[in-house]
Scaffold this motif. Structure first.
Motif, PDB file in Angstrom:
ATOM      1  N   ARG A 161     -10.550 106.919  41.399  1.00  0.00           N
ATOM      2  CA  ARG A 161     -10.967 106.145  40.219  1.00  0.00           C
ATOM      3  C   ARG A 161      -9.753 105.470  39.598  1.00  0.00           C
ATOM      4  O   ARG A 161      -8.697 106.093  39.499  1.00  0.00           O
ATOM      5  CB  ARG A 161     -11.548 107.067  39.140  1.00  0.00           C
ATOM      6  CG  ARG A 161     -12.703 107.873  39.600  1.00  0.00           C
ATOM      7  CD  ARG A 161     -14.003 107.143  39.377  1.00  0.00           C
ATOM      8  NE  ARG A 161     -14.999 107.675  40.304  1.00  0.00           N
ATOM      9  CZ  ARG A 161     -16.077 107.005  40.704  1.00  0.00           C
ATOM     10  NH1 ARG A 161     -16.283 105.787  40.289  1.00  0.00           N
ATOM     11  NH2 ARG A 161     -16.928 107.556  41.533  1.00  0.00           N
ATOM     12  N   SER A 162      -9.908 104.261  39.119  1.00  0.00           N
ATOM     13  CA  SER A 162      -8.764 103.675  38.418  1.00  0.00           C
ATOM     14  C   SER A 162      -8.831 104.081  36.945  1.00  0.00           C
ATOM     15  O   SER A 162      -9.926 104.204  36.369  1.00  0.00           O
ATOM     16  CB  SER A 162      -8.709 102.157  38.590  1.00  0.00           C
ATOM     17  OG  SER A 162      -9.935 101.613  38.251  1.00  0.00           O
ATOM     18  N   PRO A 163      -7.663 104.304  36.319  1.00  0.00           N
ATOM     19  CA  PRO A 163      -7.621 104.833  34.949  1.00  0.00           C
ATOM     20  C   PRO A 163      -8.445 103.999  33.970  1.00  0.00           C
ATOM     21  O   PRO A 163      -9.060 104.543  33.057  1.00  0.00           O
ATOM     22  CB  PRO A 163      -6.133 104.787  34.589  1.00  0.00           C
ATOM     23  CG  PRO A 163      -5.419 104.761  35.904  1.00  0.00           C
ATOM     24  CD  PRO A 163      -6.317 104.110  36.893  1.00  0.00           C
ATOM     25  N   GLU A 164      -8.514 102.678  34.166  1.00  0.00           N
ATOM     26  CA  GLU A 164      -9.267 101.861  33.184  1.00  0.00           C
ATOM     27  C   GLU A 164     -10.775 102.071  33.277  1.00  0.00           C
ATOM     28  O   GLU A 164     -11.525 101.628  32.420  1.00  0.00           O
ATOM     29  CB  GLU A 164      -8.895 100.368  33.277  1.00  0.00           C
ATOM     30  CG  GLU A 164      -9.248  99.685  34.562  1.00  0.00           C
ATOM     31  CD  GLU A 164      -8.115  99.751  35.602  1.00  0.00           C
ATOM     32  OE1 GLU A 164      -8.124  98.921  36.505  1.00  0.00           O
ATOM     33  OE2 GLU A 164      -7.256 100.668  35.520  1.00  0.00           O
ATOM     34  N   HIS A 165     -11.242 102.748  34.327  1.00  0.00           N
ATOM     35  CA  HIS A 165     -12.673 103.042  34.443  1.00  0.00           C
ATOM     36  C   HIS A 165     -13.053 104.365  33.776  1.00  0.00           C
ATOM     37  O   HIS A 165     -14.218 104.728  33.733  1.00  0.00           O
ATOM     38  CB  HIS A 165     -13.096 103.087  35.923  1.00  0.00           C
ATOM     39  CG  HIS A 165     -13.046 101.742  36.581  1.00  0.00           C
ATOM     40  ND1 HIS A 165     -13.098 101.566  37.939  1.00  0.00           N
ATOM     41  CD2 HIS A 165     -12.928 100.500  36.042  1.00  0.00           C
ATOM     42  CE1 HIS A 165     -13.024 100.272  38.214  1.00  0.00           C
ATOM     43  NE2 HIS A 165     -12.915  99.610  37.080  1.00  0.00           N
ATOM     44  N   ARG A 167     -13.613 106.711  30.656  1.00  0.00           N
ATOM     45  CA  ARG A 167     -13.776 106.698  29.192  1.00  0.00           C
ATOM     46  C   ARG A 167     -13.219 107.986  28.597  1.00  0.00           C
ATOM     47  O   ARG A 167     -12.523 107.976  27.611  1.00  0.00           O
ATOM     48  CB  ARG A 167     -15.251 106.543  28.837  1.00  0.00           C
ATOM     49  CG  ARG A 167     -15.494 106.439  27.348  1.00  0.00           C
ATOM     50  CD  ARG A 167     -16.978 106.366  27.019  1.00  0.00           C
ATOM     51  NE  ARG A 167     -17.551 105.065  27.319  1.00  0.00           N
ATOM     52  CZ  ARG A 167     -18.867 104.843  27.468  1.00  0.00           C
ATOM     53  NH1 ARG A 167     -19.715 105.843  27.347  1.00  0.00           N
ATOM     54  NH2 ARG A 167     -19.309 103.644  27.734  1.00  0.00           N
ATOM     55  N   VAL A 229      -3.861 111.177  30.305  1.00  0.00           N
ATOM     56  CA  VAL A 229      -4.916 110.704  29.392  1.00  0.00           C
ATOM     57  C   VAL A 229      -4.584 111.191  27.979  1.00  0.00           C
ATOM     58  O   VAL A 229      -4.267 112.365  27.790  1.00  0.00           O
ATOM     59  CB  VAL A 229      -6.285 111.274  29.861  1.00  0.00           C
ATOM     60  CG1 VAL A 229      -7.371 110.999  28.842  1.00  0.00           C
ATOM     61  CG2 VAL A 229      -6.653 110.684  31.218  1.00  0.00           C
ATOM     62  N   LYS A 233      -8.949 110.979  24.222  1.00  0.00           N
ATOM     63  CA  LYS A 233      -9.922 110.790  25.306  1.00  0.00           C
ATOM     64  C   LYS A 233     -10.188 112.090  26.065  1.00  0.00           C
ATOM     65  O   LYS A 233     -10.649 112.070  27.201  1.00  0.00           O
ATOM     66  CB  LYS A 233      -9.414 109.706  26.267  1.00  0.00           C
ATOM     67  CG  LYS A 233      -9.414 108.319  25.619  1.00  0.00           C
ATOM     68  CD  LYS A 233      -8.748 107.293  26.490  1.00  0.00           C
ATOM     69  CE  LYS A 233      -9.679 106.645  27.456  1.00  0.00           C
ATOM     70  NZ  LYS A 233      -9.061 105.553  28.230  1.00  0.00           N
ATOM     71  N   VAL A 251     -16.549 104.348  32.046  1.00  0.00           N
ATOM     72  CA  VAL A 251     -16.797 103.363  30.974  1.00  0.00           C
ATOM     73  C   VAL A 251     -18.230 102.830  30.981  1.00  0.00           C
ATOM     74  O   VAL A 251     -18.712 102.343  29.962  1.00  0.00           O
ATOM     75  CB  VAL A 251     -15.782 102.195  31.046  1.00  0.00           C
ATOM     76  CG1 VAL A 251     -14.417 102.636  30.573  1.00  0.00           C
ATOM     77  CG2 VAL A 251     -15.706 101.593  32.441  1.00  0.00           C
TER      78      VAL A 251
END
Ligand SMILES: NC(=O)c1ccc[n+]([C@@H]2O[C@H](COP(=O)([O-])OP(=O)(O)OC[C@H]3O[C@@H](n4cnc5c(N)ncnc54)[C@H](OP(=O)(O)O)[C@@H]3O)[C@@H](O)[C@H]2O)c1
Length: 391
Positions: A161-165, A167, A229, A233, A251
């Motif tokens: 998974r990429s960190p920006e995905h 939440r 993180v 979060k 997200v």
């Protein structure tokens, strides 16, 4: 054969690590074993695995060990330097950090510095010096793999998974033995009640941490460093069945969860074999039987340790090391029946008020904060009225 050094080999995690090793003959070589005072169990482990190096707490322990087992061909060492030697032995590709508490910090740090992959159960080390440990791992290319079942679950859910995905991370907590106990009765909690964990069999310190929810607080800090993180979060949710080991919310609102039986050999095997997956004899989930999964928010008023951990993480610098030191001292005092259960959060609160957190630039800064916080915690614990201590 993958060479392993095991710090804290005689404990609950350490013995399960050796069960995993035994389950895969010819795949692991036990290079080093380090323990504290349980020389009887250590002697059995030395006889079975014939490590190259063994470390015990002190010289008298070493003398007892040498009477219990043949140490010819085994280098025998003691104390913190001994643990460092076990952790940095050249034949060890991976170090399993499964000692309890701050005693594991320097050896685990040295292992990362020496470029060794670390399978981490000893969360207190990451709480104390997360930033420094991550920096050493980045420099040397060492991998830090979680043994904590919650972090193992997060690690697995975050794979690819990429960190920006992402939440948020959701750590599950069993809630411990006092999950449903009324607040008004917390001052009469006994050692035996606190040691009776509903779902996991573990060493005494982490069992008390689970009863206060400090274990979950330490895990929040551990997750912050392992997964990069921020605290905002990372959430905690009470899940009494301990079937969902933790979750990741993406997200788009999707929630990924890892489920499994409550057997520490699973996350241990995950860390020892990562990124591979080996067939295991541990039985899987039995979905032919009806089961319910409950989730509810933690009660921060009854369990103030959780908020204290978030506070230390937000403060940063030496604050998490102070939190950890105060907790270790207070838990030890409670286990000795010197102070009541409620003295644990109260002592940590007092120490954090006095130690708001200064910048960390070296391991010495962390060790100094640990010493200061322990001193303050001991004074606070000694001041408590003996009448309030349990018999
Ligand atoms: N148990 C679990 O299921 C579990 C799950 C997740 C994370 N963890 C984490 O794993 C770590 C270990 O937990 P545990 O339950 O296995 O604890 P434990 O059963 O109490 O074992 C602790 C180990 O640390 C060693 N040790 C203690 N003081 C030492 C010293 N001064 N020098 C050298 N060795 C020392 C002990 O040696 P002696 O016994 O020989 O004195 C023992 O091998 C903790 O950080 C805990 O939070 C545990």
């Amino acid at each position: 054969m993958k060479g392993l050094s095991i710090l804290g080999s005689t404990g609950s995690i350490g013995t399960n690590v050796l069960r995993v090793v035994d389950a895969f003959p010819g795949r692991f070589e036990v290079v080093g074993l380090a323990a504290g005072g349980n020389v009887e169990r250590l002697a059995e482990q030395v006889a079975r695995h014939r490590p190259k190096v063994v470390s015990v707490g002190d010289a008298s322990g070493l003398e007892r060990l040498s009477r219990l087992v043949d140490l010819s061909g085994v280098r025998a060492v003691t104390g913190r330097e001994g643990m460092v030697e076990v952790a940095t032995r050249p034949e060890a590709l991976m170090v399993v950090a499964s000692a309890v508490g701050a005693v594991g910090l320097v050896p685990t740090y040295r292992a990362l510095e020496a470029g060794k992959d670390v399978a981490l159960a000893n969360k207190e080390t990451l709480v104390m010096a997360g930033e420094l440990m991550l920096a050493r791992a980045r420099e040397t290319g060492a991998r830090l793999l979680p043994i904590d079942s919650e972090h193992c679950a997060l690690h697995e859910c975050l794979e690819g998974r990429s960190p920006e995905h992402v939440r948020r991370l959701i750590l599950t907590a069993s809630g411990g033995p006092f999950r449903d106990r009324p607040a008004g009765t917390f001052d009469s909690i006994t050692r035996e009640e606190a040691l009776a964990h509903p779902t996991w069999r573990m060493g005494p310190k982490i069992t008390i941490d689970s009863a206060t929810l400090m274990n979950k607080g330490l895990e929040v800090i551990e997750a912050r460093w392992l997964f990069g993180v921020p605290a905002a979060k990372i959430d905690v949710i009470v899940h009494p069945q301990s079937v969902v080991h933790s979750m990741v919310e993406l997200v788009d609102g999707t929630v990924l969860a890892q489920l499994g039986v409550t057997d520490m050999r699973m996350p241990i095997q995950y860390a020892l074999t990562y990124p591979e997956k080996w067939e295991s004899a541990i039985p899987g989930m039995d979905f032919t039987k009806a089961m319910a999964l409950d989730f509810r928010p933690p009660d921060r008023a009854r369990f103030p340790c959780l908020s204290l951990a978030y506070r230390a993480l937000e403060a940063g610098g030496t604050a998490p090391a102070a939190l950890n030191a105060a907790n270790e001292e207070a838990v030890a005092a409670f286990l000795d029946a010197r102070v009541p259960f409620l003295a644990i959060p109260e002592t940590i609160h007092e120490v954090l008020d006095a130690e708001p957190g200064s910048a960390v630039s070296s391991l010495e800064d962390v060790l100094e904060a640990d010493r200061r916080a322990r001193e303050r915690a001991r004074q606070a614990l000694a001041r408590r009225s003996p009448a309030r201590a349990l018999p």
